[in-house]
Design a protein around this motif. Structure first.
Motif, PDB file in Angstrom:
ATOM      1  N   LYS A 127      -2.114  -4.854  -6.714  1.00  0.00           N
ATOM      2  CA  LYS A 127      -2.719  -4.567  -5.403  1.00  0.00           C
ATOM      3  C   LYS A 127      -2.391  -5.684  -4.406  1.00  0.00           C
ATOM      4  O   LYS A 127      -2.021  -6.794  -4.772  1.00  0.00           O
TER       5      LYS A 127
ATOM      6  N   ASN B 252       0.816  -1.218   0.000  1.00  0.00           N
ATOM      7  CA  ASN B 252       0.000   0.000   0.000  1.00  0.00           C
ATOM      8  C   ASN B 252       0.851   1.271   0.000  1.00  0.00           C
ATOM      9  O   ASN B 252       0.514   2.254  -0.672  1.00  0.00           O
ATOM     10  N   GLU B 253       1.953   1.257   0.734  1.00  0.00           N
ATOM     11  CA  GLU B 253       2.857   2.410   0.722  1.00  0.00           C
ATOM     12  C   GLU B 253       3.435   2.610  -0.670  1.00  0.00           C
ATOM     13  O   GLU B 253       3.543   3.743  -1.167  1.00  0.00           O
TER      14      GLU B 253
ATOM     15  N   LYS C  64       1.361   3.984 -13.297  1.00  0.00           N
ATOM     16  CA  LYS C  64       0.079   3.532 -12.760  1.00  0.00           C
ATOM     17  C   LYS C  64      -0.653   2.552 -13.672  1.00  0.00           C
ATOM     18  O   LYS C  64      -1.579   1.871 -13.242  1.00  0.00           O
TER      19      LYS C  64
ATOM     20  N   LEU D 248       2.042   1.714  -3.537  1.00  0.00           N
ATOM     21  CA  LEU D 248       0.987   2.195  -4.445  1.00  0.00           C
ATOM     22  C   LEU D 248       0.689   3.673  -4.249  1.00  0.00           C
ATOM     23  O   LEU D 248       0.348   4.370  -5.209  1.00  0.00           O
ATOM     24  N   ARG D 249       0.835   4.154  -3.031  1.00  0.00           N
ATOM     25  CA  ARG D 249       0.592   5.581  -2.765  1.00  0.00           C
ATOM     26  C   ARG D 249       1.654   6.468  -3.406  1.00  0.00           C
ATOM     27  O   ARG D 249       1.411   7.652  -3.649  1.00  0.00           O
ATOM     28  N   ASN D 250       2.809   5.899  -3.695  1.00  0.00           N
ATOM     29  CA  ASN D 250       3.935   6.723  -4.128  1.00  0.00           C
ATOM     30  C   ASN D 250       4.408   6.463  -5.560  1.00  0.00           C
ATOM     31  O   ASN D 250       5.380   7.074  -5.995  1.00  0.00           O
TER      32      ASN D 250
ATOM     33  N   ASN E  93       1.709  -1.964 -10.525  1.00  0.00           N
ATOM     34  CA  ASN E  93       0.474  -1.514  -9.889  1.00  0.00           C
ATOM     35  C   ASN E  93      -0.319  -2.666  -9.246  1.00  0.00           C
ATOM     36  O   ASN E  93      -1.508  -2.528  -8.975  1.00  0.00           O
TER      37      ASN E  93
END
Length: 261
Positions: A105, A86-87, A97, A89-91, A103
């Protein structure tokens, strides 16, 4: 020793990856109790990671309760191995993307981990019986201390055994014992490669050693090409594609040999 990757680590905070493989086997055994048909189970694992549109297109062939159960037990058991997703994907920058590997999940990682085990169980027998067997080993597993002396081969680069500590060298020597031709994988057009190899041999088996999402993508491409795939995931994704610069990583050599016995 423990090792953290950009998104996942099979160490899960422990000193080895043994617990990961024990967990994956137990989870797969549990899921096969729910769905004894391994082909059908694999289909549902793949559908569980599909978009809602694709899931709707699956229609009556999909057991929605089984998919919910799969997602639940995987999340509860495998989250410890995917703490960095998750960290990450945030960055990730906008330009990445739309990269399906970068990307990936967290839930999809869990599904991929089980998919690798299911594909191994389904194809290991035909893989071993294949007339021609080859392996693609991720280049990030090389020994970073000397300059790599690999040379071009028929499919990809061939390891020249620069050091005894190099994990590519260790894997290549083990693979040759089982009549598997080892190659170092970097940027390879898998679809074109598999088509070329399939045209030359009556039956083909391919073994992959790569990060979790890339391994699954390669295994699926093998199946589409009529090649029997098996594979072992690397312990953590630490190459320049993920971390901007390359860091050494590992894979479980013992599990590789258990797969091939």
């Amino acid at each position: 020793m423990t090792m953290q990757g950009k998104t996942y680590s099979l160490y899960g905070g422990r000193s080895s990856t043994e617990r990961y493989y024990e967990t994956i086997r137990k989870l797969t055994d549990l899921l096969t109790l729910m769905c004894p048909d391994v082909n059908m189970l694999l289909d549902h694992v793949q559908k569980a990671g599909s978009s809602s549109i694709l899931s709707k297109l699956a229609g009556r062939n999909t057991d929605k309760q089984l998919i919910l159960f799969i997602k639940k037990v995987l999340r509860e058991s495998l989250y410890v191995y995917t703490t960095g997703v998750n960290e990450h994907l945030r960055n990730i920058p906008l330009c990445q993307k739309f990269d399906p590997v970068i990307n990936t999940k967290e839930e999809q990682y869990h599904l991929y981990m089980i998919e690798i085990e299911l594909i191994n169980r389904l194809y290991i027998t035909t893989f071993k019986k294949s007339e021609y067997k080859f392996a693609l080993i991720a280049h990030c597993l090389k020994d970073f201390r000397p300059e790599c002396r690999s040379v071009s081969g028929e499919i990809a680069a061939i390891c020249k055994s620069c050091t005894n500590e190099c994990l590519i060298n260790l894997g290549a020597n083990l693979l040759r014992k089982y009549d598997i031709h080892p190659y170092i994988s970097a940027t390879t057009d898998l679809k074109s490669l598999f088509k070329k190899v399939r045209a030359k041999h009556k039956s083909v088996g391919a073994l992959g050693i790569a990060c979790v999402p890339e391994l699954v993508h390669g295994m699926r491409e093998c199946i589409r090409a009529g090649i029997s795939p098996v594979g072992i995931p690397i312990d953590a994704n630490r190459c320049a594609r993920w971390m901007k610069e390359a860091h050494e990583t590992t894979y479980n050599v013992k599990e590789l040999e258990e797969l091939l016995k």
